[in-house]
Design a protein around this motif. Structure first.
Motif, mmCIF file in Angstrom:
data_model
loop_
_atom_site.group_PDB
_atom_site.id
_atom_site.type_symbol
_atom_site.label_atom_id
_atom_site.label_comp_id
_atom_site.label_asym_id
_atom_site.label_seq_id
_atom_site.Cartn_x
_atom_site.Cartn_y
_atom_site.Cartn_z
ATOM 1 N N ILE A 239 0.828 -1.210 0.000
ATOM 2 C CA ILE A 239 0.000 0.000 0.000
ATOM 3 C C ILE A 239 0.862 1.260 0.000
ATOM 4 O O ILE A 239 0.694 2.120 -0.876
ATOM 5 C CB ILE A 239 -0.987 -0.013 1.182
ATOM 6 N N PRO A 240 1.791 1.445 0.942
ATOM 7 C CA PRO A 240 2.617 2.649 0.875
ATOM 8 C C PRO A 240 3.525 2.685 -0.357
ATOM 9 O O PRO A 240 3.752 3.745 -0.947
ATOM 10 C CB PRO A 240 3.427 2.605 2.169
ATOM 11 N N LEU A 241 4.060 1.523 -0.751
ATOM 12 C CA LEU A 241 4.912 1.495 -1.934
ATOM 13 C C LEU A 241 4.109 1.838 -3.189
ATOM 14 O O LEU A 241 4.569 2.583 -4.066
ATOM 15 C CB LEU A 241 5.557 0.121 -2.078
ATOM 16 N N GLY A 242 2.873 1.312 -3.265
ATOM 17 C CA GLY A 242 2.011 1.630 -4.398
ATOM 18 C C GLY A 242 1.563 3.076 -4.403
ATOM 19 O O GLY A 242 1.334 3.662 -5.468
ATOM 20 N N THR A 243 1.429 3.673 -3.218
ATOM 21 C CA THR A 243 1.076 5.093 -3.140
ATOM 22 C C THR A 243 2.173 5.945 -3.759
ATOM 23 O O THR A 243 1.910 6.862 -4.554
ATOM 24 C CB THR A 243 0.843 5.501 -1.678
ATOM 25 N N VAL A 244 3.424 5.644 -3.415
ATOM 26 C CA VAL A 244 4.545 6.373 -4.014
ATOM 27 C C VAL A 244 4.578 6.142 -5.520
ATOM 28 O O VAL A 244 4.824 7.065 -6.306
ATOM 29 C CB VAL A 244 5.877 5.938 -3.363
ATOM 30 N N ALA A 245 4.302 4.902 -5.949
ATOM 31 C CA ALA A 245 4.285 4.595 -7.380
ATOM 32 C C ALA A 245 3.226 5.408 -8.108
ATOM 33 O O ALA A 245 3.471 5.962 -9.191
ATOM 34 C CB ALA A 245 4.054 3.106 -7.590
ATOM 35 N N ALA A 246 2.017 5.483 -7.528
ATOM 36 C CA ALA A 246 0.937 6.225 -8.174
ATOM 37 C C ALA A 246 1.273 7.707 -8.273
ATOM 38 O O ALA A 246 0.985 8.357 -9.297
ATOM 39 C CB ALA A 246 -0.370 6.025 -7.402
ATOM 40 N N LEU A 247 1.886 8.263 -7.245
ATOM 41 C CA LEU A 247 2.286 9.665 -7.293
ATOM 42 C C LEU A 247 3.382 9.888 -8.337
ATOM 43 O O LEU A 247 3.372 10.873 -9.075
ATOM 44 C CB LEU A 247 2.775 10.117 -5.910
ATOM 45 N N ALA A 248 4.322 8.942 -8.397
ATOM 46 C CA ALA A 248 5.412 9.064 -9.368
ATOM 47 C C ALA A 248 4.904 8.946 -10.803
ATOM 48 O O ALA A 248 5.513 9.503 -11.720
ATOM 49 C CB ALA A 248 6.470 7.989 -9.103
ATOM 50 N N LEU A 249 3.794 8.237 -10.987
ATOM 51 C CA LEU A 249 3.240 8.026 -12.323
ATOM 52 C C LEU A 249 2.078 8.963 -12.633
ATOM 53 O O LEU A 249 1.420 8.799 -13.656
ATOM 54 C CB LEU A 249 2.751 6.574 -12.453
ATOM 55 N N PHE A 250 1.832 9.939 -11.786
ATOM 56 C CA PHE A 250 0.666 10.806 -11.990
ATOM 57 C C PHE A 250 0.744 11.440 -13.373
ATOM 58 O O PHE A 250 1.737 12.084 -13.719
ATOM 59 C CB PHE A 250 0.615 11.898 -10.916
ATOM 60 N N PRO A 251 -0.299 11.261 -14.215
ATOM 61 C CA PRO A 251 -0.161 11.588 -15.638
ATOM 62 C C PRO A 251 -0.473 13.024 -16.027
ATOM 63 O O PRO A 251 -0.829 13.285 -17.164
ATOM 64 C CB PRO A 251 -1.173 10.635 -16.281
ATOM 65 N N LEU A 252 -0.355 13.961 -15.105
ATOM 66 C CA LEU A 252 -0.578 15.354 -15.453
ATOM 67 C C LEU A 252 0.756 16.077 -15.555
ATOM 68 O O LEU A 252 1.747 15.684 -14.945
ATOM 69 C CB LEU A 252 -1.468 16.040 -14.412
ATOM 70 N N HIS A 253 0.772 17.156 -16.314
ATOM 71 C CA HIS A 253 2.028 17.855 -16.582
ATOM 72 C C HIS A 253 2.608 18.428 -15.298
ATOM 73 O O HIS A 253 1.920 19.120 -14.539
ATOM 74 C CB HIS A 253 1.808 18.973 -17.604
ATOM 75 N N ARG A 254 3.889 18.167 -15.055
ATOM 76 C CA ARG A 254 4.494 18.506 -13.774
ATOM 77 C C ARG A 254 4.879 19.976 -13.633
ATOM 78 O O ARG A 254 5.396 20.394 -12.612
ATOM 79 C CB ARG A 254 5.716 17.622 -13.532
ATOM 80 N N SER A 255 4.655 20.794 -14.665
ATOM 81 C CA SER A 255 4.889 22.228 -14.491
ATOM 82 C C SER A 255 3.885 22.808 -13.507
ATOM 83 O O SER A 255 4.082 23.902 -12.998
ATOM 84 C CB SER A 255 4.768 22.954 -15.836
ATOM 85 N N ARG A 256 2.829 22.043 -13.230
ATOM 86 C CA ARG A 256 1.830 22.465 -12.252
ATOM 87 C C ARG A 256 1.860 21.550 -11.034
ATOM 88 O O ARG A 256 0.831 21.260 -10.439
ATOM 89 C CB ARG A 256 0.441 22.415 -12.902
ATOM 90 N N SER A 257 3.040 21.093 -10.649
ATOM 91 C CA SER A 257 3.141 20.125 -9.561
ATOM 92 C C SER A 257 2.589 20.677 -8.252
ATOM 93 O O SER A 257 2.013 19.937 -7.457
ATOM 94 C CB SER A 257 4.597 19.690 -9.372
ATOM 95 N N ARG A 258 2.742 21.972 -8.016
ATOM 96 C CA ARG A 258 2.210 22.547 -6.779
ATOM 97 C C ARG A 258 0.690 22.473 -6.768
ATOM 98 O O ARG A 258 0.081 22.132 -5.744
ATOM 99 C CB ARG A 258 2.680 23.995 -6.623
#
Length: 351
Positions: free
Chosen positions: A85-104
């Motif tokens: 669960i925690p490892l998959g949470t980090v994975a999902a955040l790392a793979l978040f498919p939106l453009h990271r120029s708006r990471s904040r």
């Protein structure tokens, strides 16, 4: 039995059919708290240019700090023994498919969600990637399956705490570089897994992840001259989360080569570590010719052929689902046109 070495050559395989552009994975954010309007990040292909070789060091501080913070948040939140669960949470955040120029903005929106909404969001992130790389997402299921399961309150709250810890320690920035060369500077899956697993579990599995600095040295000693053959294949029979390939793909890019032209075969006896390698293969953009096998290399030798056949079946299953979805969309479109035409005819007769 002859065992494969780290950089064994394998026969390259044909490219798979592209995904039909008409199909799009659903994205359904919570209605009462809509997600920021952002454009999904298109798959990034390698820019053919020479990279400046980076020093024989890794962004160790960021990765280690994030892994420690995630482990602390999970255990102090009494999340339980399922480290997927925690490892998959980090994975999902790392793979978040939106453009990271708006990471904040993305981070602020994620922090505004309830634990149940976070789980639903991560489930949709995985669905988005499954359409594109079902072979890798299927391998990553040991750390992603929880997104479709019913979690208890402690697990949900601890997962939300992990989300906050990972965001605070820059997960979106670490894995959000537009150039995959920048995204491959850190193996977050390795740092997180080693912090979550107890020392006893690591000893029982015989699991000792190679430090990133050592991976860099090994890769540069082997291929530091940058001489790669077209279509060359590489094999790591005890890959862990893929740390040696992280170091090697940086050299490939520094030499001006496209990792998509090569075959990357990874094998590991631990399904959790292999799941992390599958996530990393997406983050680092190793390309379409990635094979990951879970099994005992010492007992079964080269598992590449088995992994290739399994991947063919998964891709065929994905293509059939996409075909059905496209057909259903077309049928519904025709039905809508017929309904509109019938309504127009009735109004004309009534007039």
């Amino acid at each position: 039995m002859e065992q494969p070495s780290l950089f064994d050559d394998l026969d390259p395989e044909p490219q798979e059919k592209p995904i039909p552009p008409a199909f799009r994975a659903p994205a359904r954010p919570p209605a009462h708290n809509p997600a920021p309007t952002l454009t999904p990040r298109a798959p990034t292909r390698v820019i053919q240019r020479q990279h400046t070789p980076r020093p024989l060091t890794n962004a160790k501080a960021d990765g280690q700090a994030l892994g420690e913070a995630v482990a602390y948040a999970w255990h102090t939140g009494f999340g339980g023994t399922d480290i997927g669960i925690p490892l998959g949470t980090v994975a999902a955040l790392a793979l978040f498919p939106l453009h990271r120029s708006r990471s904040r903005d993305i981070g602020d929106w994620l922090l505004s969600l309830t634990p149940a909404e976070l789980q639903a969001t991560y489930r949709e992130v995985m669905a988005w990637h499954w359409v594109r790389r079902p072979d890798l997402i299927d391998t990553a299921l040991p750390i992603l399956r929880w997104t479709e399961q019913e979690l208890n309150k402690n697990q949900l709250d601890a997962m939300a705490a992990v989300t906050r810890a990972a965001l605070k320690h820059g997960v979106l920035e670490i894995t959000g570089h537009p150039d995959p060369y920048g995204r491959a500077d850190t193996d977050l899956m390795s740092w997180t897994l080693t912090q979550l697993r107890s020392r006893g579990a690591q000893q029982g599995l015989g699991e000792y992840h190679t430090p990133p600095e050592v991976c860099d040295v090994i890769a540069r000693m082997t291929y530091g001259d940058g001489q790669f053959r077209p279509g060359q294949a590489f094999n790591d029979p005890a890959c862990g989360t893929g740390g040696l390939f992280r170091a090697l793909v940086q050299i490939v890019r520094e030499a001006g080569h496209d990792p998509h032209e090569h075959t990357w075969v990874m094998q590991d006896i631990d399904a959790i570590a292999a799941a992390g390698a599958a996530v990393n293969a997406i983050i680092w953009d190793l390309g379409p010719k990635v094979l990951i096998a879970v099994g005992d290399t010492l007992a079964h030798g080269d598992l590449a052929e088995q992994a290739y056949e399994r991947r063919k079946g998964i891709l065929a299953h994905r293509d059939e689902i996409v075909r059905q979805a496209v057909t259903l969309a077309a049928v519904r479109g025709v039905e809508n046109l017929i309904t509109m035409a019938a309504a127009g005819a009735e109004s004309t007769v009534g007039a």
